[in-house]
Design an enzyme around this catalytic site. Structure first.
Site, short mmCIF file in Angstrom:
data_model
loop_
_atom_site.label_atom_id
_atom_site.label_comp_id
_atom_site.label_asym_id
_atom_site.label_seq_id
_atom_site.Cartn_x
_atom_site.Cartn_y
_atom_site.Cartn_z
N GLU A 189 29.55 2.91 6.37
CA GLU A 189 29.97 1.85 7.29
C GLU A 189 31.41 2.02 7.77
OE1 GLU A 189 28.37 1.35 4.43
OE2 GLU A 189 29.38 -0.05 3.12
N ASP A 195 20.23 1.42 0.81
CA ASP A 195 21.51 1.79 1.42
C ASP A 195 22.25 2.78 0.50
OD1 ASP A 195 24.61 0.11 2.30
OD2 ASP A 195 23.61 1.80 3.25
N ASN A 196 23.18 3.54 1.05
CA ASN A 196 24.12 4.36 0.28
C ASN A 196 23.50 5.46 -0.56
OD1 ASN A 196 25.29 1.15 -0.30
ND2 ASN A 196 26.43 2.59 1.01
N ASP A 220 20.83 -2.73 -2.11
CA ASP A 220 22.23 -2.53 -1.71
C ASP A 220 23.17 -3.04 -2.80
OD1 ASP A 220 24.33 -3.62 1.08
OD2 ASP A 220 24.29 -1.74 -0.06
N LYS A 249 24.47 1.04 -7.53
CA LYS A 249 23.66 2.22 -7.14
C LYS A 249 22.87 2.78 -8.33
CE LYS A 249 25.67 1.00 -3.59
NZ LYS A 249 24.97 -0.09 -2.86
O1 77Q Z 1 28.94 -0.83 -4.54
C1 77Q Z 1 28.41 -1.13 -3.47
N1 77Q Z 1 27.56 -2.18 -3.40
C2 77Q Z 1 27.24 -2.94 -4.61
C3 77Q Z 1 28.31 -4.00 -4.95
C4 77Q Z 1 28.06 -4.68 -6.30
C5 77Q Z 1 26.65 -5.23 -6.39
C6 77Q Z 1 26.48 -6.11 -7.61
N2 77Q Z 1 25.21 -6.82 -7.51
C7 77Q Z 1 24.82 -7.53 -6.45
C8 77Q Z 1 23.59 -8.08 -6.72
C9 77Q Z 1 23.22 -7.68 -8.00
C10 77Q Z 1 22.10 -7.95 -8.81
N3 77Q Z 1 22.05 -7.42 -10.06
C11 77Q Z 1 23.07 -6.64 -10.51
C12 77Q Z 1 24.19 -6.33 -9.75
C13 77Q Z 1 24.25 -6.87 -8.49
C14 77Q Z 1 28.78 -0.40 -2.23
C15 77Q Z 1 29.96 0.37 -2.24
C16 77Q Z 1 30.36 1.05 -1.09
C17 77Q Z 1 31.61 1.87 -1.10
C18 77Q Z 1 32.69 1.45 -1.88
C19 77Q Z 1 33.86 2.18 -1.88
C20 77Q Z 1 33.97 3.33 -1.10
F1 77Q Z 1 35.12 4.03 -1.08
C21 77Q Z 1 32.90 3.75 -0.33
C22 77Q Z 1 31.72 3.01 -0.34
C23 77Q Z 1 29.60 0.97 0.09
C24 77Q Z 1 28.43 0.22 0.09
O2 77Q Z 1 27.66 0.12 1.21
C25 77Q Z 1 28.01 -0.46 -1.06
O3 77Q Z 1 26.84 -1.19 -0.99
MG MG Z 2 25.78 -0.72 0.79
#
Ligand code: 77Q
Ligand code: MG
Length: 214
Positions: free
Chosen positions: A199, A169-170, A141, A144
């Site tokens: 979500e 997810d996603n 998660d 992506k």
């Molecule tokens: O970007 C998403 N998640 C990731 C966030 C950053 C993770 C960074 N990170 C964490 C651990 C880690 C370890 N190593 C490297 C990097 C690491 C996300 C976005 C949306 C979304 C956003 C806007 C919209 F308009 C619609 C949907 C919905 C979701 O469910 C999501 O999960």
């Molecule tokens: Mg997610």
């Protein structure tokens, strides 16, 4: 200065959830995100699919990539047996600081190791740092475009066994097309798509469950 969204989400947990009650923490976050302020938690609809996969796998060891505020961390941990371990990785220290407090409010600290850092750096360390032989469940998660390289790294580090489950997810929105292509075409995985919604919205999204065949 203005508070951040994770700080406001934590406030909603501390205001509306009962200390030590993980279900009330999950419900308080869903209520806040549905009625007050959207946030990128896996949410209630996809969360029920997550619950069913966690219950089916009944994992001793879980790796979560992308903690954010700890919603799915608490959701998973509440279903784990007492000595099971959930290792959750968060890149953003501000998110990690909030997640620690959400996890503590839910009373899940014993089952959760929250690690601050990047997947590429930490995945190779999991075996030695946590005495992990194999991962029973991986919940992807995080970024992506990192799902595929990190899956390959997890394979190369020998962290999967026959029957290990990857749950992503996603896979539709924001989307992880290269990851989907890989797990769906690989002879080493049996993949299944669980159609749902992004979500707290009506936008299509879903989870991909992939069983490692070894
Ligand atoms: O970007 C998403 N998640 C990731 C966030 C950053 C993770 C960074 N990170 C964490 C651990 C880690 C370890 N190593 C490297 C990097 C690491 C996300 C976005 C949306 C979304 C956003 C806007 C919209 F308009 C619609 C949907 C919905 C979701 O469910 C999501 O999960
Ligand atoms: Mg997610």
């Amino acid at each position: 200065t203005r508070s951040t969204r994770p700080q406001r989400l934590l406030g909603a947990v501390q205001k509306s959830a009962t200390r030590g009650d993980p279900c009330s923490v999950v419900n308080a976050i869903d209520q806040f995100c549905r009625h007050t302020e959207w946030a990128m938690n896996v949410g209630d609809e996809k969360g029920c699919i997550l619950d069913s996969v966690v219950s089916e796998v009944n994992p001793a060891t879980v790796l979560e990539l992308g903690t954010y505020c700890g919603y799915s961390t608490v959701r998973i941990a509440r279903l784990l047996p007492p000595h099971a371990k959930l290792i959750t990785l968060e890149f953003n220290p501000d998110f990690a600081a909030i997640a620690r407090q959400v996890i503590a409010w839910a009373g899940m600290e014993e089952k959760v190791h929250l690690v601050e850092g990047a997947s590429g750096e930490w995945i190779p360390k999991i075996k030695e740092q946590f005495g992990v032989k194999a991962l029973d469940l991986v919940f992807l998660d995080h970024w992506k475009d990192q799902y595929l390289p990190d899956t390959k790294l997890i394979e190369e580090c020998g962290l999967l066994r026959k029957g290990s489950v990857l749950l992503a997810d996603n896979v539709i929105f924001p989307g992880a097309p290269q990851y989907l292509e890989y797990v769906r075409s690989s002879q080493q995985y049996e993949s299944q798509y669980f159609k749902s919604h992004l979500e707290y919205t009506k936008v299509e999204d879903g989870l991909e469950k992939s069983v490692f065949l070894g």
